[in-house]
Motif scaffolding. Structure first.
Motif, short mmCIF file in Angstrom:
data_model
loop_
_atom_site.label_atom_id
_atom_site.label_comp_id
_atom_site.label_asym_id
_atom_site.label_seq_id
_atom_site.Cartn_x
_atom_site.Cartn_y
_atom_site.Cartn_z
N ALA A 43 0.83 -1.20 0.00
CA ALA A 43 0.00 0.00 0.00
C ALA A 43 0.86 1.25 0.00
CB ALA A 43 -0.92 -0.01 1.22
N ARG A 44 1.97 1.20 0.76
CA ARG A 44 2.84 2.36 0.81
C ARG A 44 3.48 2.62 -0.54
NH1 ARG A 44 8.17 2.60 1.66
NH2 ARG A 44 8.24 0.44 2.32
N HIS A 45 3.98 1.57 -1.18
CA HIS A 45 4.63 1.75 -2.46
C HIS A 45 3.65 2.16 -3.55
CE1 HIS A 45 8.34 0.52 -0.83
NE2 HIS A 45 8.09 -0.77 -0.75
N ASP A 46 2.39 1.64 -3.46
CA ASP A 46 1.41 2.01 -4.48
C ASP A 46 1.11 3.50 -4.42
OD1 ASP A 46 -0.50 -1.07 -4.25
OD2 ASP A 46 1.29 -0.55 -5.40
N GLY A 47 1.29 4.13 -3.24
CA GLY A 47 1.00 5.54 -3.11
C GLY A 47 2.13 6.44 -3.55
N GLU A 48 3.33 5.91 -3.76
CA GLU A 48 4.48 6.74 -4.08
C GLU A 48 4.32 7.50 -5.39
OE1 GLU A 48 7.99 4.42 -3.81
OE2 GLU A 48 7.95 4.33 -1.62
N PRO A 49 3.91 6.87 -6.49
CA PRO A 49 3.74 7.63 -7.74
C PRO A 49 2.78 8.81 -7.59
CG PRO A 49 3.74 5.29 -8.22
CD PRO A 49 3.70 5.43 -6.73
N GLN A 50 1.69 8.61 -6.85
CA GLN A 50 0.74 9.70 -6.66
C GLN A 50 1.36 10.82 -5.84
OE1 GLN A 50 -2.05 9.95 -8.16
NE2 GLN A 50 -2.80 11.83 -7.19
N LEU A 200 5.24 2.62 -13.25
CA LEU A 200 4.37 3.63 -12.67
C LEU A 200 5.16 4.84 -12.17
CD1 LEU A 200 1.85 1.41 -10.65
CD2 LEU A 200 1.42 2.64 -12.77
N LYS A 201 6.32 4.58 -11.60
CA LYS A 201 7.15 5.68 -11.10
C LYS A 201 7.68 6.53 -12.25
CE LYS A 201 8.65 3.70 -6.71
NZ LYS A 201 9.81 3.28 -5.88
N ARG A 202 8.08 5.89 -13.34
CA ARG A 202 8.56 6.64 -14.50
C ARG A 202 7.46 7.54 -15.04
NH1 ARG A 202 10.66 3.39 -19.29
NH2 ARG A 202 11.25 5.47 -19.99
N ARG A 203 6.25 7.01 -15.14
CA ARG A 203 5.15 7.81 -15.66
C ARG A 203 4.78 8.94 -14.70
NH1 ARG A 203 1.16 2.97 -17.90
NH2 ARG A 203 2.49 2.33 -19.65
N ALA A 204 4.82 8.65 -13.39
CA ALA A 204 4.50 9.68 -12.41
C ALA A 204 5.54 10.79 -12.43
CB ALA A 204 4.40 9.06 -11.02
N ALA A 205 6.82 10.43 -12.59
CA ALA A 205 7.87 11.45 -12.67
C ALA A 205 7.68 12.32 -13.91
CB ALA A 205 9.24 10.78 -12.70
#
Length: 231
Positions: A43-50, A200-205
């Protein structure tokens, strides 16, 4: 007649008295937790991109407050004692065209990333970076033109506001250039992320940098209109 207590019975009684369950089957404290649940790291990691996007919106909000205060002071001071109208350099029109075009190219790059078209993504990032440097170059040349006319930061209140507003915007735009450079560097290292979380992190960045860049674009259009129309 005496009752014989077997070893197995004694173990079960002991476990009940001490509050220990029978392992995962008992459904107590010893039950196995599912990964990615509320108690796990998922849950914590899923929230990182946001969080990237939320952090960027907070940054944009603070910059907006700064420029709101400065432009309010500009409007209040305009036309007062010692205020001399400036003949603004025509290069500012070129600057505006470049930064508006860069907003288009960075959006094309973001859409390419979402389609996993890595080569297209990198190419449009490079174009966006080139346009950003072009914007800064035209701004510096515009300053040089004003200096050639003998107009400097301390010449009069109008020139002071012009250099302050355009200079602060340029410094903040450098932050966007750093962000674009980071995205380009990361894209050149990773051809394709197979890990879902990394993707997901690449897209969020990319989204976070895009939010910042679009804001810088809109802020410049606002400043451009203010400097040309409110004298």
């Amino acid at each position: 007649m005496a009752t014989t207590v077997t070893t197995d019975t004694r173990e079960r009684i002991r476990g009940k008295d001490t509050g220990l369950g029978a392992g995962p089957r008992a459904g107590g404290n010893g039950a196995r937790r599912k990964p990615g649940g509320n108690n796990g790291d998922g849950a914590r990691h899923d929230g990182e991109p946001q969080n990237y996007r939320i952090g960027m919106w907070l940054t944009v909000g603070s910059i907006a407050m700064l420029f709101t205060a400065l432009t309010s002071a500009y409007v209040m001071r305009a036309g007062g004692r010692g205020w001399d109208d400036l003949q603004l350099p025509g290069l500012l029109w070129v600057s505006t065209a470049l930064i508006v075009a860069s907003s288009v190219t960075i959006e094309v790059a973001r859409r390419a990333l979402r389609r996993d078209e890595d080569a297209t993504y990198r190419n449009w990032l490079m174009v966006s970076l080139f346009l950003g440097f072009g914007f800064l170059a035209t701004q510096l040349f515009a300053w040089r033109q004003l200096a050639g006319q003998g107009i400097y930061l301390a010449s009069n209140p109008h020139s002071s506001f012009f250099y302050l507003l355009t200079g602060l915007h340029g410094l903040h735009l450098l932050g966007g250039i750093v962000g674009l450079s980071f995205l380009l560097w990361r894209a050149s290292r990773v051809m394709r992320d197979t890990n879902k979380q990394a993707t997901l992190k690449r897209r969020a960045a990319a989204d976070a940098v895009g939010i910042y860049w679009h804001f810088m674009d809109g802020l410049w259009v606002y400043l451009f209109a203010l400097l040309f129309l409110w004298r």
